[in-house]
Scaffold this motif. Structure first.
Motif, PDB file in Angstrom:
ATOM      1  N   ASN A 132       0.851  -1.184   0.000  1.00 24.39           N
ATOM      2  CA  ASN A 132       0.000   0.000   0.000  1.00 24.39           C
ATOM      3  C   ASN A 132       0.888   1.235   0.000  1.00 24.39           C
ATOM      4  OD1 ASN A 132      -1.861   1.993   0.393  1.00 24.39           O
ATOM      5  ND2 ASN A 132      -2.942   0.975   2.062  1.00 24.39           N
ATOM      6  N   GLN A 133       0.961   1.924  -1.140  1.00 25.14           N
ATOM      7  CA  GLN A 133       1.855   3.065  -1.287  1.00 25.14           C
ATOM      8  C   GLN A 133       1.221   4.363  -0.781  1.00 25.14           C
ATOM      9  OE1 GLN A 133       4.861   2.698  -2.141  1.00 25.14           O
ATOM     10  NE2 GLN A 133       4.897   0.667  -3.079  1.00 25.14           N
ATOM     11  N   ASN A 134      -0.063   4.302  -0.430  1.00 25.20           N
ATOM     12  CA  ASN A 134      -0.740   5.520   0.013  1.00 25.20           C
ATOM     13  C   ASN A 134      -0.296   5.904   1.415  1.00 25.20           C
ATOM     14  OD1 ASN A 134      -2.516   5.886  -2.292  1.00 25.20           O
ATOM     15  ND2 ASN A 134      -3.416   3.955  -1.634  1.00 25.20           N
ATOM     16  N   GLU A 135      -0.410   7.192   1.699  1.00 21.08           N
ATOM     17  CA  GLU A 135       0.070   7.721   2.978  1.00 21.08           C
ATOM     18  C   GLU A 135      -1.082   7.835   3.976  1.00 21.08           C
ATOM     19  OE1 GLU A 135       2.666  11.534   4.647  1.00 21.08           O
ATOM     20  OE2 GLU A 135       2.053  11.417   2.552  1.00 21.08           O
ATOM     21  N   SER A 136      -0.771   7.546   5.230  1.00 19.21           N
ATOM     22  CA  SER A 136      -1.781   7.649   6.280  1.00 19.21           C
ATOM     23  C   SER A 136      -2.038   9.114   6.614  1.00 19.21           C
ATOM     24  CB  SER A 136      -1.305   6.912   7.534  1.00 19.21           C
ATOM     25  OG  SER A 136      -0.108   7.514   8.016  1.00 19.21           O
ATOM     26  N   THR A 137      -3.139   9.366   7.316  1.00 17.48           N
ATOM     27  CA  THR A 137      -3.441  10.703   7.830  1.00 17.48           C
ATOM     28  C   THR A 137      -2.738  10.876   9.168  1.00 17.48           C
ATOM     29  OG1 THR A 137      -5.551  10.943   6.690  1.00 17.48           O
ATOM     30  CG2 THR A 137      -5.278  12.176   8.737  1.00 17.48           C
ATOM     31  N   LYS A 138      -2.005  11.971   9.306  1.00 16.57           N
ATOM     32  CA  LYS A 138      -1.209  12.194  10.508  1.00 16.57           C
ATOM     33  C   LYS A 138      -1.773  13.368  11.296  1.00 16.57           C
ATOM     34  CE  LYS A 138       3.043  10.192   8.691  1.00 16.57           C
ATOM     35  NZ  LYS A 138       2.386   9.562   7.540  1.00 16.57           N
ATOM     36  N   ILE A 139      -1.883  13.163  12.604  1.00 13.95           N
ATOM     37  CA  ILE A 139      -2.455  14.162  13.501  1.00 13.95           C
ATOM     38  C   ILE A 139      -1.356  14.685  14.425  1.00 13.95           C
ATOM     39  CG2 ILE A 139      -4.159  14.569  15.317  1.00 13.95           C
ATOM     40  CD1 ILE A 139      -5.829  12.319  14.080  1.00 13.95           C
ATOM     41  N   TYR A 140      -1.183  16.014  14.418  1.00 17.11           N
ATOM     42  CA  TYR A 140      -0.109  16.649  15.178  1.00 17.11           C
ATOM     43  C   TYR A 140      -0.669  17.554  16.277  1.00 17.11           C
ATOM     44  CZ  TYR A 140       2.921  15.235  11.287  1.00 17.11           C
ATOM     45  OH  TYR A 140       3.596  14.509  10.353  1.00 17.11           O
ATOM     46  N   ASP A 141       0.205  17.942  17.184  1.00 15.52           N
ATOM     47  CA  ASP A 141      -0.164  18.928  18.203  1.00 15.52           C
ATOM     48  C   ASP A 141      -0.265  20.304  17.546  1.00 15.52           C
ATOM     49  OD1 ASP A 141       2.543  19.561  17.795  1.00 15.52           O
ATOM     50  OD2 ASP A 141       2.753  20.249  19.865  1.00 15.52           O
ATOM     51  N   ARG A 142      -0.489  21.352  18.335  1.00 17.69           N
ATOM     52  CA  ARG A 142      -0.733  22.682  17.778  1.00 17.69           C
ATOM     53  C   ARG A 142       0.513  23.287  17.128  1.00 17.69           C
ATOM     54  NH1 ARG A 142      -3.806  25.385  20.705  1.00 17.69           N
ATOM     55  NH2 ARG A 142      -3.255  27.495  20.062  1.00 17.69           N
ATOM     56  N   THR A 143       1.703  22.800  17.475  1.00 14.34           N
ATOM     57  CA  THR A 143       2.923  23.324  16.858  1.00 14.34           C
ATOM     58  C   THR A 143       3.236  22.626  15.539  1.00 14.34           C
ATOM     59  OG1 THR A 143       4.424  21.737  17.919  1.00 14.34           O
ATOM     60  CG2 THR A 143       3.852  23.737  19.166  1.00 14.34           C
ATOM     61  N   GLY A 144       2.624  21.457  15.310  1.00 17.24           N
ATOM     62  CA  GLY A 144       2.944  20.682  14.117  1.00 17.24           C
ATOM     63  C   GLY A 144       4.217  19.881  14.253  1.00 17.24           C
ATOM     64  N   ASN A 145       4.803  19.875  15.463  1.00 18.07           N
ATOM     65  CA  ASN A 145       6.077  19.181  15.672  1.00 18.07           C
ATOM     66  C   ASN A 145       5.920  17.780  16.229  1.00 18.07           C
ATOM     67  OD1 ASN A 145       7.544  21.434  14.806  1.00 18.07           O
ATOM     68  ND2 ASN A 145       7.474  22.355  16.850  1.00 18.07           N
ATOM     69  N   TYR A 146       4.818  17.554  16.987  1.00 16.09           N
ATOM     70  CA  TYR A 146       4.646  16.256  17.642  1.00 16.09           C
ATOM     71  C   TYR A 146       3.526  15.472  16.972  1.00 16.09           C
ATOM     72  CZ  TYR A 146       7.476  18.204  21.424  1.00 16.09           C
ATOM     73  OH  TYR A 146       8.486  18.764  22.164  1.00 16.09           O
ATOM     74  N   LEU A 147       3.876  14.294  16.476  1.00 20.89           N
ATOM     75  CA  LEU A 147       2.875  13.391  15.915  1.00 20.89           C
ATOM     76  C   LEU A 147       2.195  12.677  17.069  1.00 20.89           C
ATOM     77  CD1 LEU A 147       1.596  11.964  13.440  1.00 20.89           C
ATOM     78  CD2 LEU A 147       3.432  10.266  13.619  1.00 20.89           C
ATOM     79  N   ILE A 148       0.894  12.914  17.239  1.00 24.07           N
ATOM     80  CA  ILE A 148       0.196  12.314  18.380  1.00 24.07           C
ATOM     81  C   ILE A 148      -0.675  11.124  17.990  1.00 24.07           C
ATOM     82  CG2 ILE A 148       0.220  14.458  19.704  1.00 24.07           C
ATOM     83  CD1 ILE A 148      -2.725  14.869  18.920  1.00 24.07           C
ATOM     84  N   TYR A 149      -0.986  11.018  16.703  1.00 20.67           N
ATOM     85  CA  TYR A 149      -1.858   9.914  16.280  1.00 20.67           C
ATOM     86  C   TYR A 149      -1.745   9.764  14.765  1.00 20.67           C
ATOM     87  CZ  TYR A 149      -5.972   6.826  16.453  1.00 20.67           C
ATOM     88  OH  TYR A 149      -6.829   5.738  16.383  1.00 20.67           O
ATOM     89  N   GLU A 150      -1.959   8.551  14.310  1.00 21.30           N
ATOM     90  CA  GLU A 150      -1.887   8.280  12.885  1.00 21.30           C
ATOM     91  C   GLU A 150      -3.090   7.456  12.468  1.00 21.30           C
ATOM     92  OE1 GLU A 150       1.530   6.810   9.709  1.00 21.30           O
ATOM     93  OE2 GLU A 150       1.843   6.597  11.864  1.00 21.30           O
ATOM     94  N   ILE A 151      -3.802   7.943  11.463  1.00 24.53           N
ATOM     95  CA  ILE A 151      -4.941   7.197  10.922  1.00 24.53           C
ATOM     96  C   ILE A 151      -4.468   6.505   9.654  1.00 24.53           C
ATOM     97  CG2 ILE A 151      -7.306   7.313  10.088  1.00 24.53           C
ATOM     98  CD1 ILE A 151      -7.608   9.958  11.559  1.00 24.53           C
ATOM     99  N   GLY A 152      -4.267   5.253   9.736  1.00 22.13           N
ATOM    100  CA  GLY A 152      -3.755   4.505   8.609  1.00 22.13           C
ATOM    101  C   GLY A 152      -3.346   3.123   9.048  1.00 22.13           C
ATOM    102  N   PRO A 153      -2.950   2.325   8.098  1.00 20.82           N
ATOM    103  CA  PRO A 153      -2.651   0.934   8.404  1.00 20.82           C
ATOM    104  C   PRO A 153      -1.553   0.776   9.451  1.00 20.82           C
ATOM    105  CG  PRO A 153      -2.778   1.298   6.030  1.00 20.82           C
ATOM    106  CD  PRO A 153      -2.786   2.635   6.670  1.00 20.82           C
TER     107      PRO A 153
END
Length: 728
Positions: free
Chosen positions: A48-69
């Motif tokens: 699966n070459q598609n990219e997951s949806t990534k959820i960050y904090d308010r600064t955009g620096n910390y990845l807090i959750y990923e929606i994807g495989p």
């Protein structure tokens, strides 16, 4: 003539046939070209070459959750035979017989959809489900169904049945962000797929039908029923014996949850995910490559999680309160900065997966400031006297309502300021009555604290409505901003996979409380002197060096403890208690369970540079205080008048025969002086017309009689009134 017509007709028919043949040839050519292109362009179903949806904090620096495989791919040979049989029984018993589609299943689905009037039923085979999950959106449309059928046929031509089944089991959604049987086995049981027992296989295979419904974490009862259904289908299909079936059926669900290390702020992240699913239904979030910038303050969230866990453990030992929750919001924008929904999302013993910040609960005295706001809007001043005395507020003699204060003490005459600051129940009920029940209900609806029509009665002021913590914090935001209530959001911005901005939160604010009224409430709730009597001076309701407004609350039988405190730029709400409504020890009511957590979190937050710089900039404004020259409303409650006393008994009397006239103390209840329809106007001509007057008057006079030896002058009262009350 007839011959010519026949010739002309034949030529016309021939011409039409040529056109139709040409059109059909062109159509078939294009269709075959399209199918060829589709076949050639199909990606490898294991990659699966598609990219997951990534959820960050308010600064955009910390990845807090990923929606994807979140999946671990395994080969067809590594998938246990029993897993294959289970999924075939549960999803597609004719899998090895059909060519990708089941005409019988499609006909049945069409019939059911016609009956329902919407495309709810799919009749999909395993191959169709795989095609849908890999290449199509989840939105149910007839167009998508056609594409699904075509892709299923193509997949069957390109891959073997075992490859398709393996791809299905590697990509299907098993809930909680897990895709594939291997990842699901690791998450739910801490095992590899080839180590699963029969009952564990059946449980996992039952989840993909509806992951949110059949989650063994969220809905264990439904998950158990679904597991047993899968076992029954396996028995009917001859894949397991009667003995295996009975043995597996008797086994309870026993999970061994393995935490995902990169899952952060899980309750918050799941709310963001829910927002995305609801607002972008046509986008497959798992492969969309969205970048979501949330409102979360990562550093504050981590501190809040640490403190919630710390104090939940302390409260469990001291007060039998096993859980806690905390929510912080920017009152100007409604941006949720911190959301801790429980001590531990994965702790089933406390229902940790339940997000308490979004669960309606009775809120106790934290509702009082909004009731007092209506009271102040009517012109009542904060120095007005109210009598905190035992009072029956029921007009039905068979059903008395004589509430206590939380400490079982009665304080006699106190100011409205003290009543709110000390959260006195008796006087707060009087405030509700004087403010007007209907007007208060209207205000609470405007603040979106209550939605349904319900007769709470005068107990409303004791916090009987069930309200979510997030809604309570949002209502307090209206006080922090001097009357403006914001919308709220978990998300600031969303970007697509190409970096284009596709969503931006635009705060909406509405005026719900007059500016000066909000200032009066803020002034009272930040007045440490007014709290003395219930709270010690410089208690943990104070943050040294800061002016903080705060309100606590405890619900009936000490089931919930609340603290909501705020400054002009920050609102923090805390809950402590038990999800199953088990009462706490009363010693922990309100203050001890929720305040220490609130205090330590807010102290830490205010020590951070981004908030320290606001210390001398954003403060509460002083209210304009109105003073009313009218009994009780001017702060005076005992009056000296010349009154008759019997010469023989020396008792108060209304009989003017054989009496002495003396200077005496006269005391009356609030409703003796106040006409609710015109509270600042003259006293009512006949206070008895108010249904509550006799009850309030009785309470005040009984209290005055108990204190009559403490007055400098003799107490005068209406003896006939006392006698009539004693007879009732």
């Amino acid at each position: 003539m007839a011959s010519r017509k026949r010739i002309f007709l034949k030529r016309k028919i021939k011409k039409i046939a040529i056109y139709l043949s040409s059109f059909l040839f062109l159509f078939l050519t294009l269709f075959l070209f399209y199918l060829s292109f589709l076949i050639l362009s199909l990606p490898d179903i294991y990659v699966n070459q598609n990219e997951s949806t990534k959820i960050y904090d308010r600064t955009g620096n910390y990845l807090i959750y990923e929606i994807g495989p979140k999946k671990t791919l395994i080969s067809p040979q590594e998938i246990p035979d029993l897993v294959k049989k289970a999924v075939i029984s549960a999803e597609d018993k004719d899998f090895y017989k059909h060519k990708g589609i089941s005409p019988k299943g499609i006909i049945r689905a069409i019939w059911l959809n016609i009956k329902e009037g919407s495309p709810r039923y799919g009749g999909s085979t395993i191959t169709q489900q795989l095609a849908r999950n890999l290449f199509l959106s989840t939105k149910k449309t007839f167009t998508r169904k056609i594409k699904e059928i075509i892709l299923a046929i193509i997949l069957e031509k390109k891959y073997s049945k075992d490859e398709i089944l393996a791809a299905y089991l590697n990509n299907i959604n098993f809930g909680e962000g897990r895709y594939g049987i291997e990842s699901a086995a690791e998450f739910y049981f801490g095992k590899k797929a080839n180590e699963l027992s029969l009952e564990e296989i059946a449980l996992l295979v039952g989840i993909p039908k509806a992951p949110s419904i059949y989650s063994p974490i969220r809905n264990s009862d439904l998950a158990l029923k679904r597991r047993n259904y899968v076992l029954k289908r396996m028995l009917e299909d001859g894949y397991i014996s009667q003995e295996d079936y009975k043995r597996a059926l008797e086994k309870p669900i026993q999970l061994n949850i393995t935490r995902e290390k990169n899952l952060q702020a899980l309750h918050f992240s799941l709310e963001v995910k829910s927002f995305l699913e609801n607002n972008f239904p046509d986008i497959n979030l798992e492969v969309a490559g969205l970048k979501v910038i949330t409102t979360l303050n990562y550093e504050l969230q981590k501190k809040a999680e640490e403190l919630v866990k710390k104090y939940a453990e302390i409260n469990k030992e001291k007060f039998k309160a096993k859980n806690a929750a905390l929510l912080a919001m920017d009152p100007e924008t409604g941006e949720v900065l911190v959301m801790v929904g429980s001590k531990d999302y994965f702790d089933k013993s406390i229902d940790g997966a339940v997000n308490v910040t979004l669960r309606p609960k009775q809120v106790g005295s934290t509702i009082k400031p909004f009731i007092y706001s209506v009271f102040f809007e009517k012109g009542y001043p904060d120095n007005m006297i109210l009598f905190d005395v035992p009072t029956n507020f029921s007009v039905n003699p068979r059903k008395p309502f004589t509430p206590n204060n939380w400490d079982k003490n009665f304080r006699g005459p106190i100011t409205v300021r003290q009543s709110l600051a000390q959260s006195i129940n008796v006087t707060s009920i009087k405030v509700l009555y004087l403010a007007g029940y209907d007007e208060v209900i209207k205000k609470l609806k405007e603040l979106e604290l209550i939605k349904q029509e319900k007769d709470y009665g005068l107990s409303l002021v004791l916090g009987t409505p069930e309200i979510r913590l997030i809604d309570l914090v949002r209502a307090y935001s209206a006080l922090a901003t001097e009357g403006f209530q914001p919308s709220f959001s978990f998300i600031k911005e969303i970007y697509d996979s190409k970096g284009n901005l596709i969503y931006k939160y635009e705060p909406q604010r509405k005026k719900v409380i007059p500016e000066n009224i909000a200032r009066i409430i803020n002034d009272i709730l930040s007045d440490d002197d007014a709290r003395i009597g219930v709270f010690m001076p410089n208690s943990k309701l104070n943050i040294p060096g800061w002016q903080v407004a705060v309100k606590t609350g405890t619900t009936q039988n000490s089931r919930d403890a609340w603290t909501v405190g705020y400054l002009p730029f920050l609102v923090v709400g805390v809950w402590g208690g038990n999800n199953d409504e088990t009462p706490m020890d009363q010693a922990g009511a309100g203050f001890s369970v929720s305040v220490p957590l609130w205090n330590e979190f807010l102290s830490y937050t205010l020590s951070r540079p981004e908030y320290l710089k606001l210390k001398n900039i954003k403060k509460f404004n002083k209210p304009e205080i109105q003073r009313i020259e009218k009994p009780l409303l001017n702060g005076e409650w005992q009056f000296v008048e010349i009154k008759p006393f019997d010469k023989i008994t020396n008792q108060p009397t209304k009989n003017y025969d054989n009496v002495n006239f003396k200077n005496a103390i006269v005391i009356h209840s609030e409703l003796y002086f106040i006409d609710r329809k015109d509270p600042l106007g003259p006293p009512p001509k006949n206070p008895y017309l108010d249904a509550q007057f006799e009850n309030w008057e009785k309470g005040v006079i009984n209290w005055a009689l108990s204190k009559k030896n403490e007055f400098e002058l003799p107490l005068w009262y209406d003896e006939s009134f006392i006698q009539s009350l004693s007879q009732n």
